[in-house]
Design a protein around this motif. Structure first.
Motif, PDB file in Angstrom:
ATOM      1  N   GLY A 181      -1.683  -3.163 -14.790  1.00  0.00           N
ATOM      2  CA  GLY A 181      -0.540  -2.255 -15.659  1.00  0.00           C
ATOM      3  C   GLY A 181       0.560  -1.702 -14.510  1.00  0.00           C
ATOM      4  O   GLY A 181       1.581  -1.795 -14.957  1.00  0.00           O
ATOM      5  N   PHE A 182      -0.022  -1.220 -13.643  1.00  0.00           N
ATOM      6  CA  PHE A 182       0.935  -0.686 -12.901  1.00  0.00           C
ATOM      7  C   PHE A 182       1.688  -1.604 -12.036  1.00  0.00           C
ATOM      8  O   PHE A 182       2.981  -1.292 -12.038  1.00  0.00           O
ATOM      9  N   ARG A 234       2.372  -4.636 -12.998  1.00  0.00           N
ATOM     10  CA  ARG A 234       3.526  -5.361 -14.027  1.00  0.00           C
ATOM     11  C   ARG A 234       4.634  -4.335 -14.327  1.00  0.00           C
ATOM     12  O   ARG A 234       5.538  -4.755 -14.794  1.00  0.00           O
ATOM     13  N   ASP A 235       4.035  -3.065 -14.804  1.00  0.00           N
ATOM     14  CA  ASP A 235       5.203  -2.229 -15.357  1.00  0.00           C
ATOM     15  C   ASP A 235       5.885  -1.330 -14.328  1.00  0.00           C
ATOM     16  O   ASP A 235       7.274  -1.289 -14.400  1.00  0.00           O
ATOM     17  N   VAL A 236       5.085  -0.698 -13.275  1.00  0.00           N
ATOM     18  CA  VAL A 236       6.124  -0.088 -12.512  1.00  0.00           C
ATOM     19  C   VAL A 236       6.397  -0.798 -10.965  1.00  0.00           C
ATOM     20  O   VAL A 236       7.641  -0.645 -10.707  1.00  0.00           O
ATOM     21  N   ARG A 237       5.652  -1.141 -10.400  1.00  0.00           N
ATOM     22  CA  ARG A 237       6.045  -1.841  -8.966  1.00  0.00           C
ATOM     23  C   ARG A 237       6.773  -2.998  -9.053  1.00  0.00           C
ATOM     24  O   ARG A 237       7.660  -3.372  -8.422  1.00  0.00           O
ATOM     25  N   SER A 238       6.904  -3.615 -10.246  1.00  0.00           N
ATOM     26  CA  SER A 238       7.747  -4.833 -10.514  1.00  0.00           C
ATOM     27  C   SER A 238       9.010  -4.598 -10.783  1.00  0.00           C
ATOM     28  O   SER A 238      10.070  -5.361 -10.616  1.00  0.00           O
ATOM     29  N   GLY A 239       9.355  -3.177 -10.833  1.00  0.00           N
ATOM     30  CA  GLY A 239      10.643  -2.575 -11.305  1.00  0.00           C
ATOM     31  C   GLY A 239      11.168  -2.497 -12.569  1.00  0.00           C
ATOM     32  O   GLY A 239      11.965  -2.223 -13.024  1.00  0.00           O
ATOM     33  N   ALA A 240      10.267  -3.283 -13.546  1.00  0.00           N
ATOM     34  CA  ALA A 240      10.367  -3.173 -14.890  1.00  0.00           C
ATOM     35  C   ALA A 240      10.526  -1.992 -15.535  1.00  0.00           C
ATOM     36  O   ALA A 240      11.573  -1.633 -16.156  1.00  0.00           O
ATOM     37  N   HIS A 241       9.874  -0.948 -15.166  1.00  0.00           N
ATOM     38  CA  HIS A 241       9.739   0.254 -16.007  1.00  0.00           C
ATOM     39  C   HIS A 241       9.212   1.378 -14.682  1.00  0.00           C
ATOM     40  O   HIS A 241       8.032   2.014 -14.819  1.00  0.00           O
ATOM     41  N   PRO A 242       9.948   1.553 -13.967  1.00  0.00           N
ATOM     42  CA  PRO A 242       9.354   2.749 -12.590  1.00  0.00           C
ATOM     43  C   PRO A 242       9.096   3.987 -13.463  1.00  0.00           C
ATOM     44  O   PRO A 242       8.270   4.689 -12.841  1.00  0.00           O
ATOM     45  N   GLU A 243       9.664   4.308 -14.544  1.00  0.00           N
ATOM     46  CA  GLU A 243       9.674   5.544 -15.049  1.00  0.00           C
ATOM     47  C   GLU A 243       8.162   5.802 -15.671  1.00  0.00           C
ATOM     48  O   GLU A 243       7.777   6.953 -16.211  1.00  0.00           O
ATOM     49  N   LEU A 244       7.349   4.671 -15.718  1.00  0.00           N
ATOM     50  CA  LEU A 244       5.887   4.654 -16.188  1.00  0.00           C
ATOM     51  C   LEU A 244       5.087   5.093 -15.312  1.00  0.00           C
ATOM     52  O   LEU A 244       3.932   5.046 -15.410  1.00  0.00           O
ATOM     53  N   ASP A 301       3.823   7.745 -13.928  1.00  0.00           N
ATOM     54  CA  ASP A 301       2.703   8.622 -14.297  1.00  0.00           C
ATOM     55  C   ASP A 301       1.694   8.255 -15.136  1.00  0.00           C
ATOM     56  O   ASP A 301       0.767   8.904 -15.545  1.00  0.00           O
ATOM     57  N   ARG A 302       1.866   7.585 -16.031  1.00  0.00           N
ATOM     58  CA  ARG A 302       0.901   6.607 -16.704  1.00  0.00           C
ATOM     59  C   ARG A 302      -0.204   6.069 -15.928  1.00  0.00           C
ATOM     60  O   ARG A 302      -1.497   5.858 -16.527  1.00  0.00           O
ATOM     61  N   TYR A 303       0.162   5.822 -14.726  1.00  0.00           N
ATOM     62  CA  TYR A 303      -0.983   4.968 -13.841  1.00  0.00           C
ATOM     63  C   TYR A 303      -1.312   5.597 -12.746  1.00  0.00           C
ATOM     64  O   TYR A 303      -2.449   5.436 -12.099  1.00  0.00           O
ATOM     65  N   MET A 304      -0.668   6.719 -12.278  1.00  0.00           N
ATOM     66  CA  MET A 304      -0.792   7.250 -10.878  1.00  0.00           C
ATOM     67  C   MET A 304      -1.429   8.896 -11.247  1.00  0.00           C
ATOM     68  O   MET A 304      -0.834   9.396 -12.100  1.00  0.00           O
ATOM     69  N   ALA A 305      -2.167   9.319 -10.432  1.00  0.00           N
ATOM     70  CA  ALA A 305      -2.522  10.541 -10.219  1.00  0.00           C
ATOM     71  C   ALA A 305      -1.225  11.449  -9.907  1.00  0.00           C
ATOM     72  O   ALA A 305      -0.469  10.798  -9.333  1.00  0.00           O
ATOM     73  N   ALA A 306      -1.456  12.984 -10.037  1.00  0.00           N
ATOM     74  CA  ALA A 306      -0.424  13.537  -9.422  1.00  0.00           C
ATOM     75  C   ALA A 306      -0.114  13.416  -8.148  1.00  0.00           C
ATOM     76  O   ALA A 306       1.025  13.571  -7.891  1.00  0.00           O
ATOM     77  N   ALA A 307      -0.913  13.310  -7.132  1.00  0.00           N
ATOM     78  CA  ALA A 307      -0.712  13.089  -5.728  1.00  0.00           C
ATOM     79  C   ALA A 307      -1.753  11.771  -5.291  1.00  0.00           C
ATOM     80  O   ALA A 307      -2.898  11.897  -5.631  1.00  0.00           O
ATOM     81  N   VAL A 308      -1.007  10.734  -4.645  1.00  0.00           N
ATOM     82  CA  VAL A 308      -1.739   9.736  -4.212  1.00  0.00           C
ATOM     83  C   VAL A 308      -1.354   9.414  -2.804  1.00  0.00           C
ATOM     84  O   VAL A 308      -0.410   9.629  -2.351  1.00  0.00           O
ATOM     85  N   ALA A 309      -2.594   9.257  -1.995  1.00  0.00           N
ATOM     86  CA  ALA A 309      -2.459   9.081  -0.505  1.00  0.00           C
ATOM     87  C   ALA A 309      -2.180   7.512  -0.504  1.00  0.00           C
ATOM     88  O   ALA A 309      -2.705   6.715  -1.015  1.00  0.00           O
ATOM     89  N   ALA A 310      -0.878   7.261   0.148  1.00  0.00           N
ATOM     90  CA  ALA A 310       0.021   6.165   0.316  1.00  0.00           C
ATOM     91  C   ALA A 310      -0.579   5.943   1.772  1.00  0.00           C
ATOM     92  O   ALA A 310       0.367   6.177   2.704  1.00  0.00           O
ATOM     93  N   HIS A 311      -1.314   4.708   2.191  1.00  0.00           N
ATOM     94  CA  HIS A 311      -1.517   4.385   3.498  1.00  0.00           C
ATOM     95  C   HIS A 311      -0.647   3.128   3.681  1.00  0.00           C
ATOM     96  O   HIS A 311      -0.963   2.192   3.256  1.00  0.00           O
ATOM     97  N   GLN A 312       0.335   3.272   4.682  1.00  0.00           N
ATOM     98  CA  GLN A 312       1.371   2.335   4.778  1.00  0.00           C
ATOM     99  C   GLN A 312       1.049   1.759   6.227  1.00  0.00           C
ATOM    100  O   GLN A 312       1.101   2.185   7.290  1.00  0.00           O
TER     101      GLN A 312
END
Length: 140
Positions: free
Chosen positions: A9-10, A12-22, A24-35
């Motif tokens: 869902g994340f 499809r909806d968010v990373r795809s650019g379709a609905h970035p505003e969603l 908070d539906r898929y992510m915790a309040a703070a996410v460790a992003a290892h780049q």
């Protein structure tokens, strides 16, 4: 919701650019992003609002891009996803002039899900492939 469904869902909806505003539906309040880049690994903390803006930045750089999932593998609380993102060179990525030409970015990420939310991820992007495409665009 199973981790694989959260990540599906994340992406499809968010990373795809379709609905970035969603985000908070898929992510915790703070996410460790290892780049992960070949020179080093950088970890930043992403909030859903910050991630939404990050995806909007992609849309500014690539336009309304297409994100195609190539592979998704789930193992417990971790989900691996590999995708191709196809868009157009609409903004400078490394100081070069935008060409409008098609750009393909290949990335993969492992997402860790807890309590139905993404809490951590590790992402790798084929930066050399993108660099070569930009170089070819500049010479044409």
């Amino acid at each position: 919701m199973a981790p694989v469904e959260v990540v599906r869902g994340f992406v499809r909806d968010v990373r795809s650019g379709a609905h970035p505003e969603l985000a908070d539906r898929y992510m915790a309040a703070a996410v460790a992003a290892h780049q992960i880049v070949s020179e080093s690994e950088v970890t930043v903390v992403r909030t859903p609002a910050d991630y939404s803006e990050h995806v909007r930045d992609f849309r500014r750089m690539f336009g309304h891009f297409e994100l195609r999932i190539e592979e998704m593998i789930a193992d417990g609380d971790r989900v691996y996803v590999r995708w191709h993102q196809t868009g157009h060179h609409l903004a400078s990525l490394d100081g070069e002039q935008p060409t409008g030409k098609t750009l393909i970015e290949v990335s993969s990420a492992v997402y860790r899900v807890s309590a139905g939310r993404i809490v951590e991820y590790w992402i790798q992007t084929d930066r050399k492939g993108l660099e070569l495409q930009l170089a070819r665009s500049a010479t044409r």
